[in-house]
Design a protein around this motif. Structure first.
Motif, short mmCIF file in Angstrom:
data_model
loop_
_atom_site.label_atom_id
_atom_site.label_comp_id
_atom_site.label_asym_id
_atom_site.label_seq_id
_atom_site.Cartn_x
_atom_site.Cartn_y
_atom_site.Cartn_z
N GLY A 4 4.54 13.43 3.54
CA GLY A 4 3.50 13.56 4.42
C GLY A 4 3.63 13.97 5.61
O GLY A 4 4.69 14.06 6.49
N LEU A 5 2.34 14.38 6.46
CA LEU A 5 2.47 14.54 7.79
C LEU A 5 1.58 13.96 8.61
O LEU A 5 0.32 13.82 8.29
CB LEU A 5 2.09 16.14 7.84
N VAL A 6 2.09 13.24 9.72
CA VAL A 6 1.17 12.42 10.81
C VAL A 6 1.46 13.10 11.95
O VAL A 6 2.21 13.03 12.71
CB VAL A 6 1.67 10.97 10.67
N LYS A 7 0.30 13.89 12.47
CA LYS A 7 0.49 14.46 13.54
C LYS A 7 -0.90 14.76 14.39
O LYS A 7 -1.89 14.55 13.97
CB LYS A 7 0.88 16.15 13.18
N ASP A 8 -0.71 14.88 15.92
CA ASP A 8 -1.75 15.10 16.59
C ASP A 8 -2.96 13.90 16.66
O ASP A 8 -4.15 14.45 16.78
CB ASP A 8 -2.51 16.44 16.30
N ASN A 9 -2.39 12.77 16.42
CA ASN A 9 -3.18 11.59 16.53
C ASN A 9 -2.98 11.13 18.14
O ASN A 9 -1.96 11.09 18.52
CB ASN A 9 -2.93 10.57 15.43
N VAL A 10 -4.13 10.30 18.47
CA VAL A 10 -4.28 9.78 19.96
C VAL A 10 -4.52 8.25 19.97
O VAL A 10 -5.36 8.09 19.28
CB VAL A 10 -4.93 10.66 20.95
N SER A 11 -3.84 7.58 20.63
CA SER A 11 -4.46 6.08 20.82
C SER A 11 -4.27 5.44 22.23
O SER A 11 -3.41 6.28 23.07
CB SER A 11 -3.54 5.08 19.83
N GLU A 12 -5.04 4.89 22.93
CA GLU A 12 -4.97 4.22 24.06
C GLU A 12 -3.95 3.14 24.05
O GLU A 12 -3.33 2.94 25.27
CB GLU A 12 -6.38 3.66 24.65
N ALA A 60 0.64 -1.27 0.16
CA ALA A 60 -0.02 0.02 -0.07
C ALA A 60 0.93 1.15 0.02
O ALA A 60 1.79 1.36 0.57
CB ALA A 60 -0.85 -0.03 1.19
N VAL A 61 0.53 2.43 -0.92
CA VAL A 61 1.35 3.48 -0.78
C VAL A 61 0.43 4.59 -0.36
O VAL A 61 -0.65 4.85 -1.18
CB VAL A 61 1.62 3.75 -2.28
N LEU A 62 0.79 5.25 0.61
CA LEU A 62 0.66 6.89 0.79
C LEU A 62 1.38 7.84 0.77
O LEU A 62 2.72 7.92 0.92
CB LEU A 62 -0.07 6.81 2.47
N SER A 63 0.99 8.86 -0.26
CA SER A 63 1.90 9.85 -0.86
C SER A 63 1.53 11.15 -0.59
O SER A 63 0.40 11.56 -0.98
CB SER A 63 1.83 9.60 -2.58
N GLY A 64 2.26 11.77 0.43
CA GLY A 64 1.74 13.05 0.58
C GLY A 64 0.44 13.13 1.53
O GLY A 64 0.13 12.17 2.30
N GLY A 65 0.05 14.24 1.83
CA GLY A 65 -1.29 14.41 2.69
C GLY A 65 -0.99 14.64 3.95
O GLY A 65 0.02 14.54 4.60
N VAL A 66 -1.99 14.69 4.77
CA VAL A 66 -2.08 14.84 6.13
C VAL A 66 -3.08 13.93 7.08
O VAL A 66 -4.18 13.58 6.57
CB VAL A 66 -2.55 16.33 6.57
N ILE A 67 -2.37 13.23 7.96
CA ILE A 67 -3.13 12.29 8.84
C ILE A 67 -3.29 13.00 10.23
O ILE A 67 -2.31 12.88 10.87
CB ILE A 67 -2.62 10.99 8.88
N SER A 68 -4.30 13.43 10.73
CA SER A 68 -4.12 14.54 11.85
C SER A 68 -5.63 14.10 12.78
O SER A 68 -6.60 14.16 12.14
CB SER A 68 -3.99 15.80 11.54
N GLN A 69 -5.46 14.15 14.20
CA GLN A 69 -6.55 14.33 15.05
C GLN A 69 -7.66 13.07 14.72
O GLN A 69 -8.67 13.22 14.89
CB GLN A 69 -7.24 15.72 14.68
N ASN A 70 -6.86 11.84 14.62
CA ASN A 70 -7.79 10.67 14.58
C ASN A 70 -7.44 10.03 16.08
O ASN A 70 -6.52 10.18 16.70
CB ASN A 70 -7.26 9.77 13.48
#
Length: 211
Positions: free
Chosen positions: A59-67, A29-39
């Motif tokens: 790309g940017l992966v920022k401000d996500n939260v997990s237990e 699987a390929v993720l190119s660019g974009g933003v993944i945030s606040q999930n």
């Protein structure tokens, strides 16, 4: 490109869940660019849960939260990086919430035991990636030869540890203070002397003797 924001799951992968059994026509699987945030994930992988082969090309992966582990990304299998990447400011919290600031720890890219981190192309000089490891022995989890070229782009989510490349292997070691440096590694300041005083604060002058 694109934006994946504000999603939530009671399971794994708040923003994206990748399962090798569900990927057709290609092994990666390929993720190119974009933003993944606040999930949010009540399990592992606040932003992304990777249970297959994934390539992140910028790309940017920022401000996500997990237990669970992997506030930003939980990598269980194979993850390749390239381009300009920022995986920062993601957290593991006792109760996953975008509004909760207490009881949380930095947890950006989590590499589970048996997973692999590699490089499918050049990593941009401005990239920043925080790492958390499940296993203490991390040398077999990372392509050391390529990682040595990009080691300055990575930091440990644990503030007391640093990532180093020694004897051809990637390792985690405890941070130590260098004389003259503060705990964060910046140069320490030399105390200013008051005129007429010695460095220890006592008055500078001749000792008076009684004859």
């Amino acid at each position: 490109g694109g934006l994946i924001k504000g999603n939530a799951t009671m399971g794994q992968g708040g923003g994206i869940y990748i399962d090798e059994k569900r990927i057709r026509d290609t092994a990666e699987a390929v993720l190119s660019g974009g933003v993944i945030s606040q999930n949010i994930s009540n399990g592992d992988g606040g932003g992304i849960y990777n249970n297959g082969s994934l390539k992140l090309a910028s790309g940017l992966v920022k401000d996500n939260v997990s237990e669970g582990d992997g506030g930003g990304i939980y990598n269980k299998k194979m993850l390749n990086l390239e381009g300009s990447l920022e995986i920062i400011n993601n957290y593991k919290a006792q109760e996953a919430s975008l509004h909760r600031v207490d009881n949380h720890i930095d947890n950006n890219l989590f590499l589970s035991q048996g997973s692999t981190l590699g490089f499918s192309g050049e990593l941009d000089k401005n990239s920043q990636v925080g790492l958390t490891f499940e296993a203490e022995e991390i040398g077999n989890m990372i392509d050391g030869t390529d990682f040595a070229r990009y080691i300055s782009k990575f930091f440990s989510d644990d503030a007391g540890l640093k990532i180093v490349f020694e004897d051809g292997e990637v390792k985690l070691t405890a941070k130590t203070e260098t004389p003259g440096e503060t705990p964060d590694g910046t140069p320490g300041e030399t105390p200013e002397e008051t005129p007429g005083e010695k460095p220890d604060g006592t008055e500078d002058g001749f000792q008076q003797n009684d004859y």
